[in-house]
Structures are given as C-alpha cells and as structure tokens.
Design a protein around this motif. Structure first.
Motif, mmCIF file in Angstrom:
data_model
loop_
_atom_site.group_PDB
_atom_site.id
_atom_site.type_symbol
_atom_site.label_atom_id
_atom_site.label_comp_id
_atom_site.label_asym_id
_atom_site.label_seq_id
_atom_site.Cartn_x
_atom_site.Cartn_y
_atom_site.Cartn_z
ATOM 1 N N PHE A 1 -0.483 10.450 -2.654
ATOM 2 C CA PHE A 1 -1.347 11.622 -2.655
ATOM 3 C C PHE A 1 -1.294 12.285 -1.279
ATOM 4 O O PHE A 1 -1.405 11.620 -0.254
ATOM 5 N N PRO B 1 -12.029 20.158 -5.035
ATOM 6 C CA PRO B 1 -12.150 19.955 -6.485
ATOM 7 C C PRO B 1 -11.312 18.774 -6.984
ATOM 8 O O PRO B 1 -11.598 18.229 -8.044
ATOM 9 N N VAL B 2 -10.263 18.411 -6.253
ATOM 10 C CA VAL B 2 -9.406 17.321 -6.708
ATOM 11 C C VAL B 2 -10.016 15.967 -6.372
ATOM 12 O O VAL B 2 -10.176 15.105 -7.228
ATOM 13 N N THR B 3 -10.373 15.787 -5.099
ATOM 14 C CA THR B 3 -10.840 14.474 -4.682
ATOM 15 C C THR B 3 -12.347 14.323 -4.864
ATOM 16 O O THR B 3 -12.861 13.209 -4.888
ATOM 17 N N GLN C 1 -3.536 33.927 0.224
ATOM 18 C CA GLN C 1 -2.631 34.866 -0.434
ATOM 19 C C GLN C 1 -2.656 36.217 0.278
ATOM 20 O O GLN C 1 -1.612 36.844 0.484
ATOM 21 N N THR D 1 0.828 -1.214 0.000
ATOM 22 C CA THR D 1 0.000 0.000 0.000
ATOM 23 C C THR D 1 0.860 1.261 0.000
ATOM 24 O O THR D 1 0.590 2.204 -0.748
ATOM 25 N N ARG E 1 -14.331 14.972 -2.656
ATOM 26 C CA ARG E 1 -14.860 14.610 -1.353
ATOM 27 C C ARG E 1 -15.250 15.854 -0.570
ATOM 28 O O ARG E 1 -14.732 16.937 -0.815
ATOM 29 N N ARG F 1 5.223 9.014 -5.544
ATOM 30 C CA ARG F 1 4.710 9.981 -4.595
ATOM 31 C C ARG F 1 3.279 9.594 -4.208
ATOM 32 O O ARG F 1 2.468 9.253 -5.052
ATOM 33 N N ASN G 1 -4.429 6.723 7.953
ATOM 34 C CA ASN G 1 -5.438 6.552 6.905
ATOM 35 C C ASN G 1 -6.696 5.869 7.400
ATOM 36 O O ASN G 1 -7.540 5.464 6.609
ATOM 37 N N SER H 1 -8.033 30.060 -1.452
ATOM 38 C CA SER H 1 -6.643 30.365 -1.751
ATOM 39 C C SER H 1 -6.396 31.865 -1.742
ATOM 40 O O SER H 1 -5.306 32.329 -1.413
#
Lengths: 644, 644
Positions: B276, B291-293, B306, B80, B295, B274, B129, B302
């Motif tokens: 995640f 937006p990536v996962t 900044q 894993t 979930r 690498r 995890n 952001s």
C-alpha cells in the motif's frame, strides 16, 4: 439406494428443487445409484453433499432428478465460489461463512440472502467439481473412463449418459421480472438489477450494454436526421458529422468501461477472484502430468495445437475469405447486369430489379455467415484447446474476421475501388436494413413459433385451462426440458458489433444508419427479453466483470472507422474543390488529419480513467484493509517470535 | 537513555551496521533520546525493534547513528515487506517466518540468507513505517507537527532534523562486484545477479535493459555499416533497411518484456505483492479523513490539483515548447547565415563554420533540457501529488514531451518542411554525436573529478597509504556521507530513450546512427558502472518488476518512427522515380504501406506473449496452489460446520 434416500427423508420438508438433471433413457441402475450416492455423500468423503430427488410424474420415474441443497450447504458453497455481497456498512466483501453476520440482509432464517440464480450457480459449481477418486470408469459403462480428479459430470455429459443439466425457472419471479422488463410499454431503463438477480451477470451485462449502446447512438441519430430530411450535401457539415462520430465513438466506448465498473461493482463481480480454470468438457489427450497442477490428467502438446491452428485453421479461414470475396465479385457482376437491364427496358419492374442483387447478396451473406459459424466451431473444437476461455477467444477471432469481411468487403470495394458514393449509400442502406430485418425475423418469428408449440403441448398435456402459475412441478420440469438452450451472448454481441460497423465505418456517407440502428435496438431489447424469459431454458448464471474481448473488438472497429471516414471525406467532390491546384495537398491534408484524429483517440483512451473515482476509492479501501489485516497478523507473529 | 542502551549492550557482540542516520548538527538531546527510544522499542509498543548505535570517531559523537537489526528481526521484516525467495523445490515463494525451513540456503545460523541490500531495504521500510502514536509534535521541535499514523522519519526529513539516511557500502563485496563488472576488459554479459544483490532490482534492471538494448542494436548497426562504406543510395536497399528497422524495433520491445519477466521472476519481484502506497514526503494538506484508510491525515482536494495541472502546468509546458520552437527557428537563421558566409568566402574556416550552428544548437538543447528539468520538478512538486508514483508519472510525462520536441523538432522541420535530406543527415549526425559526447563528458569527467576529490580527502584525513579495505568504520561512514546521492534511473533511461529516437525516427536517412549508439552504449555501461560503484552513495534497493512507464515511452517512439520512416522513403527521389505519372499514386501507396506496417506492429505486439511459457506455467502453478490451499481450508470449515 435405501441409505441415501433415508438421508434425504430427514430434510425432505425443506427441499427446494433448484437444478434438473436429465439422464439418458435406459441408464443402468448401478450408475444412477453410484451418481446419487456421490452427490449426497459428505464433503469429507469427496461428495458434493447436496440433496437429490427423483421427479415422479404420472408416467412414473423418468430418469429426471431434482437437485437442491440445505441453506447451510448453500452458504458454504457461496464461500467456495467466492461470491461477493454487500455488507452492513455498504461496502462489498467476499462472503465467508464465519463473517456472515456482517452482511446486509443476512439472517439464519432468511433464505433469500442468496438469489435463486446464485444458488443454482453454486450447485452447478459443486456438481462440476464432483471428481473421481479411484474409480477407473463410470460404473456400468466401461468405455467411459475416469481418472483421479476427473470431473464426473463432464464425463457423464461427454459419454451421453447425462443428457442435460439445467436450472429451474421460478414462475413467480419470472412473471414479475417479465412484467417490469417488457410487459408494459414504458419509457425508461431496463430493470438491470432484477435481470442480474434472475439470469446472472453475463446476461444482465449484455442487456446493459445493449441499452447503453442504444442511448449512445441517439445523439448520432438525432444529428443524422436533418442530413436526410434537408438532403444536406455540404462539405463542412459532413466533416462535422464525421468528426463528431469519431470522437463520440471513442468517448462512448471509454464511458462504457466506467459504467460497466459501476454495474459490476454493485453486483460484486468486479471484486470476485478468478477461479482456477479446469479443462473444457471437449478437451482430450493422453494421460500425463499437468505441469501446473501436478495432477494426472489428459495433456495435449501445445506444438500440435499450434500446427493445427497455423497449417489447417488459418489456411481454411483464408480460403473462406477468398470465397467470400469471390461471391462479392459475382454480386458486382449481377449488379452490373441489373443496371444494364434497367437501362435497356426502363420500367417499374426494372427499377425494382436494381435492388434485387443487393437483397440477394444480403441474404447470401447471412447464409454464409451461419455456415461459416459451424465450420469455425468445428475447427476450433478440433484445435483441442484446454481452456474454455482460449476456445472462446479463438472462435470469436475466426468468426469476427470472416463476418467483418463478409459484411463490409463489398462496401470497401464500392467505396475505395469503384469510388461510387451513390452506390455505396444504396448498398449500405440495403445491407443494413436487410440484415436487421433478417435478424428480427429470426429472433421474433422463431420465438413466436416455439411459443406456439409450447402452448399447444401444454394444452394437450394438461387438457385444461391452467395458467403457468398453476402447473405442478413435474409439468413445469417436463415443459422446460423441451425448451431450446440459450447458447450464450455471442450472437447477440456479434449483431451489435456488425451494426456498429454499419453505423461508424461509412457514417459520413449515410448519416441515417444510426437512426435505423436505434430503431432496431429498441425492438431488439424487447425481442431479446422475450427470448430469455419465454423461449429458452433458464441459463445458468455466469459471473463476469466486463464484456471481455468485445470491448477490444468495438475499439478496433472505431479505429478502422477513423481511417475509412477520413478517406471518404477526402474523396468527396466538395473537398476536392477546396484543393483545385494540387491533389497532393488534399491527400497530405487528409493523411495529417487522420493521424491527428488517431492520436487524439489514443490520448483520450489513455486519459479517461477506466473506473470512476468513487469505485477506485472503494477498491483501494478494500485492498488497504486486506493489507492491514495481513500486517496485523504478521506483527502479532513477529511480537510472539521476538518475545521467545 | 540508559535503558535503551542497556538493551543494546546485550546484543552488541553481533551488531552489524547496515544503515546510517545523520542528524543535523545541534539536534536537541531530548529529540535524539525520543527517536532512539522509538527505534529500539518493541513492535508491540509501536517501535521498530531495531538496533541503533552512535558512531564514535576521534572527534567524539557527531550526531551520526548506525542502525542494524538482529537476524530474527530481519527475517520477520522480510515477511513484512513480502520478499520472495527461492524454495528447496526451485520454485519462488513469498517468504514467511513460519515456512522458513523450506527455503533454499536457509539455516538459523546462515546470516547470508538475506542479502545486505535486502537487509537495508527492510530497515528502511521499518524506519519509514515508524509512526507517531499520540505525539502532537517532535519532542524539542514544536513546529514539526505530528498526528497519529504520520511517518516519523518523513517528518524528521521534511523538517530538516534528519539530514540523510543511507545504506552502507560493503567494501569487500563492492570490490568483488566492481572487478567482475568493469574491472577487467572482457567480452561477455554483466553480472546482473550480483548487481541485483548489491544494488537491488531497479538498478539491475536498468543495466539489464542497457545491455539488452545494446545487443539489440547490433544487427541494425551491422546492416547499417555497408550503407555508409559503399555509399548505397538505392531505393530498394533503403526500404529494406527501414522495414527491417521498424519490425525489429517492435520485436526487441516485445522480447524485452519476456526477458524482463525471466529476470524478475528469478529475482522474486515478479511475484511480489504491491504494498500500500503511503503519501510521498513532500505531500501537504489540511488534516482530514482519508477515504481509503479512514485515518486522519493531510488531504488535498483533487480538484485543486487538477486546476494547478491544467491552468498552470499545462500552459507553462506549452510556453516552454513554444520557446523551444523559437530557439529552433533562430538556429535555422544561423544555419542560413553560415551557409551564406560559406558561399561568399569559401575556405577551410568557412566550411568548418557550417558545423558551428548545429553544435551550438546541440549545446543549447542540452542546457534547455537541464533547466526545464528543474522547472518540471518544481511544478510537479507544487502540484502536490499524494503518491510518489503519481508524482513520477507527471514528471516523466512533462520531461519526455519537452525533451522529445527539443531534440527532434529541428529534425522534423528539416525533413518535412525544408525537405532537405542532406541537411537532415548532417543535423542528425551532429545532434547525435554532440549529445553523446556531452553526456559521456558529464558522466565521466564529473565522476573522475569526484573520484579525485575523494582520494585527496582520504589522504588528508588518514595521512597514510591505507587502501579502502583497511578503513575503519568511522572513516568509511564519514567518507560515504560526503558522496553524491544517486537520484534514480530517470536520466539514464531518458538518455536511452532519446538515443532510440535518433536511431529509429530517421533510420532510413542515416543508417550509421545505430553504430554510434552501440559504441556509446558500450562505454556507457562502463561509465555508469563506475558511477554506481565509486562516485555515489550506495542507493537503497528498490524492488521492481518492470521498467514501468519507459516501456510505453519506447513503444510510442517506435510507432512514431513507422510514420516518419514511411514519409521519408516516400519523399526519396528514387521512389519518386517509380511513380513518374502520378504523385497521387505515390502518396496513396506510402499511406497504405504505413497503415499496413502499423497494423502488423499492433498484431505482433498482441500475438507475442509478454511472458515466456515456462514463466507462465510457474505463475499458474503458484496461483493454483494458493487457490487449492484456500479450498482445502474452506472444505475443512464446511465439513466442520455441516457436522454440527
């Protein structure tokens, strides 16, 4: 032969010719039979499982063959080459046959799912990967040796049996494309997506860069015009212009990376996995074991290659550089002679004579560049690089260094040895304009002449007033096989690179350079487009994710231009006057500013992300999904193992 | 609770404690029950499928739990996390359970196939995890919110229920390691492979870098000694020394990359994919869709981040830099005052007083560095970075800039504003030596004191003369949980970075700096080793393939040192004497040489490959194999599809 043709007969109905193979006149029958058998043979037997058909013209069979493939075969090939296409959920994914239903516009009967350029790329890939099994030589040609795993098509090419292999134009598509591209006079962007569909990513990216670069030069050109019109010579205005130029050139190169990422993401090449690189066609050596693949193939000692590079190529390049400098000194003697002549007999003729040395020198530079190019190609090929990419990098490096020196040495000499700003401006203008005229001439007259010849031949052959669209397939193939071959984007990028040098290296002396560059590039877009569509054979599409080593070359040029511009400003009499007491302070101030500008450049390059945020997110999402899928798979396995 | 313990009972016989979990005193029973159930639960049910056992001491259960795992579970976990191990054919491959037989030293009954550090890393990964399913909160703690997919252990840590989680030492292994590492006085390399097996790759790589850097400094030190002994002050000798230094520092940084590749290839981390990255523990925000996962998890805009960075952190850092410069000016006033005092009352005392301002300043710098460090950590944490890596990069950048200015501003001021080479040499020596003594003091006295305390407590507890080896598990755990926590390699690298600055920035003024650096580093190796083995809790192993941002930091320093050294040489009276007529020529010559050196540096960095040829070949071979495997798979599929 009968067996393979009979196989074809069954699918003849939907045979669409995509790629043309031209064999040498008088190629032996057994060779042709063997080759066609290998091409149509099943994948499982080591064949390419493509379709092949001889071209029948009024003169009978002329050793020209048309290659196509069934729709299913192309889809499976798309998976092999790793094409990336858009899915129904608007994300880009690597195409696999088993997941074909999830892709946008996919339908089992939709033959437009793959563009024609993609189909041709797949066929080229399959043909190049047609490998010898246990043949020791090409049947009928004992001197053309083969070994297991050797690409058959590459051996056929190097032994001259295969004359050429090229993709067919699609007359209808081409007409549409050329109309929207350069057919009408309009203000607007090029149809980059259409260009990419027709010519592939490498060429589309070149035109994208050309267009972007032209737009990026416009602010410099606009700011440069008043300097010429009002003959501004104030110190602070020049400094402003130069500083703007320096920061601007960094910004445009960084922003290009982002635009490039947007384009190549949309085209799918940003996500495409790199394929394993096979040896380039010209590579030779004694048979040995390749440590990477473990296969028997020609190997060539890396030490021998290094020796050739450092003991032959490097001295040769240095000699050429010396020769180029020598020619430059002759130019300065001529220049001096012309000046003396002008002083003695002042007349219109003598003042015209002042420009003659520069023009002669510009022409000589162009000629030397072209001769050197052949020498560099010969040497790099003799260095015997295993990979095409390594060959290209060494060639580009050699050519770039020489071209840089050849084009800019005289300007450096005038600026930093003679300290003659007036002469610098005049030389810069002459060099820039002459080289642009020469290039446009070579790129427009040559096409025009080819076009003419093509039209003449077409008329002669068909003896009628048929237009392109009505040509039979045989006529089209015969026409296209005589067209010139497009040798890649190298020369086009090189031209832009040198232009960037003229614009940025001495920008504070000649602000008008950007104006000429913009004007040149606008016509350049049209003449290049014409060249691609009408003059050359259609090139095979080449997937690419960026402009490669040219990005580095442009960035290096912009670093050098910081140094030259700082020195030029430091040398101007207006700046001199600001430091009446101490030349030391002047030099130190200039050096300090130069280092600050360089530091800002590097920080800017570091801070501006290479990919826009939404592309980053999309890439991260894909990576996350593939990791998740892997984890799921492992979890299942783990659960099963632990269950036992 | 009965059910889960009964599951454990069956495997109790081979339970090997690897990781310790300490819960807060008074943690509710239902929470403990829920947590242990989740930890032992089957993977298929969303558990971690590990083994857990309460630690029983003479005082009864103290909310300390030991975590272990079955051999099979660990092997599946190794797959894993993507561990890379050596195969029977000496190549490195990603471990998978199904291909386990092909790996070197693998046997179903060989429990040493995975090192203890690897097992602990796997358990840590599995625990982290362990994710909430449909729990809305931690049972018993309604304020500790959960959402599907949230890491349970991280929530427990942030809400204070979980006090700490750390891996156990292996007394026997540790004794062997410490003996071969620092136990005997010997000339030779550190046992890097053993360090890596015990502490993991990040720490082993730090010690590898420390050792390499020390060796690399030896030539500089050796060349520097005669300058001091014979009091050489010749121009050409200094120039030689500086030039050697500049090229040498480029070479050593490039060669390090190659050595790093060799080490991490052997350790398998060079090939490790690498993972995640999950949000860092301290990250907070309102629940939203990532937006990536895709979930539901906390998201933080952001733009807000900044704004915090540019409107708060950046001004704060600038303020601190200003304050640091202000302190520096006070130092120069003090220095002047001491000088005046010495002139008025010339005595032994007054000449000693000359050194006092420098020493005070060195101490103040150390203190300011440490205070600033806390502020930087607070600010970076407040900036609320989602990823640990992004947090680390922002923290390192903040700390590096401040430390650089704090340590070197006074030297720059002396060198380039006061032009006082004697003072520069004296300040450099004082700063270097003081900071080294302070560091050694902090790193040796502190360990010594902790060691003492540890021994005292041990005696008190056990009331006997038992050695470490005879301690019971309970005693060992209780001892280790009180030890300090090693906070990572940041401070150790920072110390080396500043040392590199002292050695290279003004090397031509004080050639002896390298000697002190070498001497310091030799004792540093021993004190750092002692610290790792005896003072701190065992840290979790962290796989890494390189020293990350520090490579960039060192390279930047070596670029800056080219500039400083060129200026220093240009300012020396001997060089001055070479250009009696024109200061201009001097400055121009120096600037030219500086640019040449910088160009050589960049070309060298470009030409020297980052990985040795054999590592390149091995990597290419692996890539080729995986591409071949994919192709085979696709060919099979293609053959099947075409057959239909």
């Amino acid at each position: 032969m009968v067996e393979s043709w009979s196989f074809l007969d069954t699918v003849e109905s939907n045979f669409r010719p995509l790629v043309v193979i031209e064999l040498a006149k008088g190629t032996k029958e057994e060779t042709i039979e063997w080759l066609t058998k290998r091409i149509v043979d099943k994948k499982a037997n080591g064949g390419a499982q493509l379709l092949i058909k001889p071209l029948v013209t009024e003169n009978g069979v002329e050793n020209i063959y048309l290659v196509g493939a069934s729709h299913l075969r192309l889809l499976l090939g798309a998976e092999t080459v790793g094409l990336v296409k858009e899915c129904n959920d608007n994300s880009m994914r690597t195409f696999t046959y088993s997941s074909r239903k999830t892709f946008k516009h996919f339908a089992d009967d939709n033959h437009d799912f793959l563009t024609m350029a993609e189909c041709q790329y797949i066929i080229k890939h399959e043909l190049e990967n047609l490998r010898a099994k246990n043949e020791k030589m090409i049947p009928g040609y004992p001197q053309a040796k083969l070994y297991p795993g050797k690409s058959i098509v590459r051996r056929l090419l190097t032994s001259g049996i295969l004359v050429q292999i090229f993709p067919l134009h699609d007359r209808e598509e081409l007409k549409k494309l050329s109309h929207s591209w350069y057919g009408r006079v309009k203000v607007g962007y090029q149809p980059l997506d259409d260009i990419r569909c027709y010519f592939g990513e490498t060429i589309a990216l070149y035109f994208g860069f050309l267009e972007y670069f032209t737009f990026a030069l416009i602010p410099m050109a606009v700011i440069g015009i008043p300097y010429y019109v009002f003959a501004w010579e104030d110190y602070d205005k020049y400094v402003m212009f130069a500083t703007f130029n320096l920061l601007w050139s960094t910004v445009i190169l960084e922003v290009w990376k982002r635009i490039c990422a947007i384009l190549t993401y949309r085209w799918g090449t940003l996500l495409m996995k790199r394929q394993f690189e096979e040896p380039r066609p010209g590579f030779h050596g004694v048979l040995g074991i390749n440590p990477v693949t473990g296969r028997e193939e020609p190997v060539y000692s890396s030490i021998k290659r290094q020796l050739r590079i450092y003991l032959v190529s490097l001295p040769f390049v240095c000699l050429c550089l010396y020769f180029s400098l020598y020619v430059m000194m002759i130019y300065f003697d001529l220049e001096q002679w012309a000046l003396d002549y002008h002083k003695e007999n002042e007349s219109n003729f003598s003042s015209l004579m002042l420009y003659v040395p520069s023009i002669i020198y510009a022409v000589v530079i162009e000629i030397m560049n072209r001769i050197y190019r052949y020498a560099a190609e010969f040497l790099t090929s003799w260095e015997n690089h295993r990979l095409e990419s390594s060959y290209q990098n060494h060639l580009i490096l050699k050519v770039l260094v020489f071209n840089f020196l050849n084009c800019f040495a005289s300007l450096f000499y005038i600026a930093f040895v003679l300290f003659d700003m007036k002469l610098l401006r005049q030389s810069l203008a002459t060099l820039l304009i002459t080289s642009q005229i020469l290039n446009q001439f070579a790129e427009s007259l040559f096409p025009y002449w080819l076009q003419k010849r093509y039209n003449r031949r077409m008329k002669k052959r068909t003896c009628s007033k048929k237009t392109d669209m009505d040509l039979s397939l045989a006529e089209q193939v015969n026409m296209e096989k005589e067209m010139g071959t497009y040798l890649g984007t190298f020369d086009d990028y090189l031209e832009l690179f040198l232009q960037f040098g003229y614009v940025s290296l001495f920008s504070c002396v000649y602000p008008l350079a950007a104006v000429f560059a913009v004007l040149n590039n606008i016509t350049e877009i049209y003449s290049d487009a014409l060249k691609m569509c009408r003059v050359y054979k259609r090139p095979f599409a080449e997937p690419t994710a960026n402009i490669g080593v040219w990005q580095l070359a442009f960035e290096t040029m912009s670093v050098i231009s910081v140094v030259t511009n700082c020195i030029l400003i430091g040398m101007s009499p207006q700046v001199d006057a600001l430091f009446p007491d101490s030349k030391m302070d002047l030099v130190l101030t200039v050096a300090l500013i130069e280092h600050l500008l360089l530091a800002i450049k590097f920080i800017m390059a570091f801070v501006i992300p290479d990919k826009p945020r939404d592309i980053q997110t999309k890439l991260a999402k894909l990576e996350f999904e593939s990791l998740e899928a892997l984890k799921q798979q492992q979890m299942q396995l783990a659960a099963e193992s632990l269950q036992e």
